[in-house]
Design a protein around this motif. Structure first.
Motif, short mmCIF file in Angstrom:
data_model
loop_
_atom_site.label_atom_id
_atom_site.label_comp_id
_atom_site.label_asym_id
_atom_site.label_seq_id
_atom_site.Cartn_x
_atom_site.Cartn_y
_atom_site.Cartn_z
N GLU A 10 0.85 -1.19 0.00
CA GLU A 10 0.00 0.00 0.00
C GLU A 10 0.88 1.23 0.00
N ALA A 11 0.34 2.31 -0.54
CA ALA A 11 1.07 3.59 -0.56
C ALA A 11 0.06 4.71 -0.40
N VAL A 12 0.46 5.75 0.31
CA VAL A 12 -0.38 6.94 0.49
C VAL A 12 0.44 8.15 0.08
N VAL A 13 -0.04 8.85 -0.94
CA VAL A 13 0.70 9.96 -1.54
C VAL A 13 0.18 11.29 -1.01
N ASN A 21 3.71 1.03 2.66
CA ASN A 21 3.64 -0.26 3.34
C ASN A 21 4.33 -1.30 2.47
N ILE A 22 5.34 -1.97 3.00
CA ILE A 22 5.92 -3.07 2.24
C ILE A 22 4.97 -4.26 2.28
N ASP A 63 10.20 -4.79 12.46
CA ASP A 63 11.64 -4.98 12.30
C ASP A 63 12.02 -5.02 10.82
N LEU A 64 11.27 -5.79 10.03
CA LEU A 64 11.57 -5.93 8.61
C LEU A 64 11.44 -4.59 7.88
N SER A 65 10.40 -3.84 8.20
CA SER A 65 10.13 -2.59 7.47
C SER A 65 11.21 -1.53 7.69
N TYR A 75 5.73 1.52 9.78
CA TYR A 75 6.16 0.44 10.66
C TYR A 75 5.03 -0.53 10.99
N LYS A 76 3.84 -0.30 10.47
CA LYS A 76 2.72 -1.23 10.62
C LYS A 76 1.90 -1.23 9.34
#
Length: 655
Positions: free
Chosen positions: A500-503, A516-517, A538-540, A573-574
């Motif tokens: 997901e992405a928020v521009v 969001n990855i 942690d991954l992000s 991070y979430k």
């Protein structure tokens, strides 16, 4: 199939009765997978079970115009309830089974529902939790009794089997009453409440009549040629207008078989078993298919990776020729035929698309990259446009007239025009009556006899409708560059590493994004490189992951105009979550709420910070909560100098 025009003068239960008389037990209306076996429900049995359900509610005291809320996944009992309740004059209210208790309470309160049907213990528990907030609900009917033995002493609860038994007894005691009530039904009666998406406000209950739903299904069937022998897999929430449109109204008009998967988790496997002829899904599902395919390719050998890349280039060139109505050169024809046999059909088989004739998407804009991807594979994917307030879609592509950048043309009888402000307006028999209990908002929605969509768009020289974005979301940078955040977000989400992405960027010096990855694909990427991690958080925040996403942002930027390119981004991070109200139940981003909730990150995107400290709250599985301090890096894309600013309230980013 060209449907009978007389259907336009019928209600949904009247069409069901017609189908039962025509086909009886000779054709399946529904199919459900249970205990690993597909169980068929004929049109005759479908009508009989709907009759029993309707008369059961009648025996409980349901009056014409009263509402019955349904909280369930896609199970046959939803269909029995819906058609039965409508036949005796009631209205069905769809409630998303993923809703949390407070959302369930709101849906029931806003719709004035007096009965509720709950699929299982999970849904019953939600109703019990908010019982004091919904005093108007007289009884709750549950379908699956597992885990509910201890609840049976509660007179508020009744099993679905008991409801059917009650209905059969009532039908025997008053023979002919059900038929009389169904026959008296008027196409102008309200049939269903579906809730609006609620991207900026609480979802509103939309009043949809039988005429609205049948008209949409009739025109869709007449143009697209759906057949009674078609199979359709119903796996999206029936509370969503898109699934009501396909599985109920179009399903009844066309008479095709609706298949209900065993579980949400088994949809992919069930789809491959059924091999549907028709599929309807919002963009997020098609984007997920792309990620799924690309992950498989990434996990294969270099030779297979190269073979897939070459095959897709051939498929895209062939698709472009088809859309431009140009014949394929002999060499492209040969290459395309080779890859159709060695690649495209294999991927289609993996997805369960081998028998697929028609595929549709609607509900939000689908990125042109995703569109081209499926047409390269030979999937007949078409874009539609509409909204809950218009009973589904009123514009869609025709088989011989597909364009990536449009949503097609209106169906006959639907008028579309563009207001002076650039808003898309529509007038059609499928346009709703308004919002239940909200007269002022209903007047604004239907002002001047036109449905005001709230979307910005225009009609091109071919008569195709082009949707830019939500009217309120169209943005303009400080330098005056106009852009659609949704278009840029779709470019980013074509990457299988981005969920997901928020521009943002309205009245600001440049465009920036929160990303969001995708935990599955990025997690696999990290494991392949022996990059250890524990949680999504942690991954992000791993630096190699950020560099990977920066490469994906640069790849998307290469396809955008310079003034539309993303210059700064941060990794969230979430995961954005509907339970946290960051997404709607249909997966749409609540941009304003996200800008406000992550205001610290929002400010850091524009004030020149290289990282920002945030306080993160998280909840353990046992319900305990904790907080931690986290330093989130802010990443810059490109070498050009950036203008630093201190933006005002994050809500300003909404446009």
């Amino acid at each position: 199939m060209t449907p009978d025009p007389r259907l336009l003068q019928m209600t949904l239960p009247q069409i069901q009765a017609l189908r039962a008389r025509e086909w009886g037990d000779r054709r399946p209306a529904l199919r459900e997978k249970e205990f690993g076996v597909w169980q068929e429900v004929s049109w005759g049995r479908f009508e009989a079970l709907s009759r029993a359900a309707g008369m059961g509610f009648r025996a409980l005291g349901l009056q014409p115009g009263e509402k019955v809320a349904v909280l369930a996944d896609n199970i046959p009992e939803w269909f029995y309830t819906e058609l039965g309740v409508q036949a005796v004059g009631g209205v069905v209210v769809g409630v998303y089974s993923s809703s949390v208790p407070r959302e369930v309470a709101y849906s029931i309160q806003a719709s004035d529902a007096v009965y509720a049907v709950a699929e299982d213990q999970e849904q019953v528990d939600k109703l019990l939790e908010v019982r004091r907030e919904i005093p108007a609900v007289r009884r709750v009917i549950f379908e699956d009794p597992r885990g509910l033995r201890a609840y049976r002493s509660d007179p508020w609860l009744l099993s679905f089997e008991e409801l059917l038994d009650l209905g059969r007894k009532e039908d025997a005691a008053q023979p002919g009453l059900f038929d009389d009530l169904r026959r008296k039904g008027d196409p102008g009666d309200v049939a269903v409440f579906c809730f609006s998406s609620g991207t900026t406000d609480l979802p509103k209950p939309v009043m949809l009549t039988h005429r609205n739903l049948v008209s949409m299904g009739y025109h869709f069937t007449a143009i697209e040629g759906f057949r009674p022998t078609d199979d359709y897999l119903s796996f999206l929430p029936l509370a969503w207008i898109g699934e009501q449109m396909m599985a109920v109204s179009t399903g009844l008009v066309a008479g095709f078989t609706v298949n209900c998967p065993e579980e949400v988790e088994t949809v992919d496997h069930d789809r491959r078993e059924i091999g549907p002829h028709l599929i309807f899904s919002p963009p997020r599902v098609w984007e997920a298919y792309v990620r799924q395919i690309r992950v498989k390719v990434e996990d294969s050998t270099r030779l297979k990776h190269w073979f897939f890349a070459v095959g897709m280039r051939v498929g895209e060139r062939a698709a472009d020729h088809r859309f431009q109505k140009r014949p394929l050169p002999w060499y492209l024809w040969l290459a395309h035929r080779f890859f159709r046999l060695t690649l495209y059909r294999l991927v289609q088989d993996r997805l369960g698309f081998l028998r697929l004739r028609k595929a549709y998407t609607a509900g939000a804009a689908l990125g042109p990259d995703v569109f081209r991807f499926f047409h390269a594979l030979g999937v007949n994917l078409k874009q539609g446009y509409g909204q809950t307030e218009a009973a589904g879609i009123f514009c869609f592509h025709r088989d011989d007239d597909v364009a990536f950048d449009t949503v097609g043309i209106p169906y006959p009888g639907a008028e579309v025009r563009i207001s002076d402000e650039g808003e898309v307006l529509v007038r059609a028999d499928s346009v709703c009556r308004g919002y239940h209990g909200r007269e002022e908002e209903s007047r604004e929605l239907l002002e001047g006899g036109w449905l005001h969509s709230g979307d910005a768009g225009y009609l091109d020289e071919r008569g195709h409708l082009v949707i830019i974005d939500r009217l309120r979301d169209v943005m303009r940078t400080a330098s005056g560059a106009v852009f659609s955040p949704q278009f840029i977000e779709n470019k980013l989400k074509f990457s299988h590493f981005i969920r997901e992405a928020v521009v943002f960027g309205n009245e600001l010096p440049y465009i920036a994004a929160l990303v969001n990855i995708d935990p599955a694909t990025v997690g696999k990427w990290a494991e392949d490189r022996k990059l250890t991690y524990t949680t999504y958080l942690d991954l992000s925040q791993k630096e190699p992951v950020a560099r990977l996403i920066r490469e994906e942002v640069e790849r998307a930027n290469a396809t955008l105009k310079p003034e539309h390119r993303i210059r700064r981004f941060a990794l969230l991070y979430k995961l954005l979550d509907a339970d946290d109200e960051e997404l709607t139940r249909t997966g749409k981003v609540r941009r304003g709420l996200i800008g406000e909730r992550y205001r610290t990150l929002f400010h850091a995107l524009y004030d020149g910070s290289s990282q920002v400290d945030v306080r993160v709250a998280y909840t353990y599985q046992d319900g305990r909560t904790a907080e931690m301090e986290l330093a989130v890096p802010i990443w810059t894309v490109g070498d050009e100098a950036l203008e630093v600013t201190s933006p005002g309230l994050p809500a300003a980013a909404r446009g």
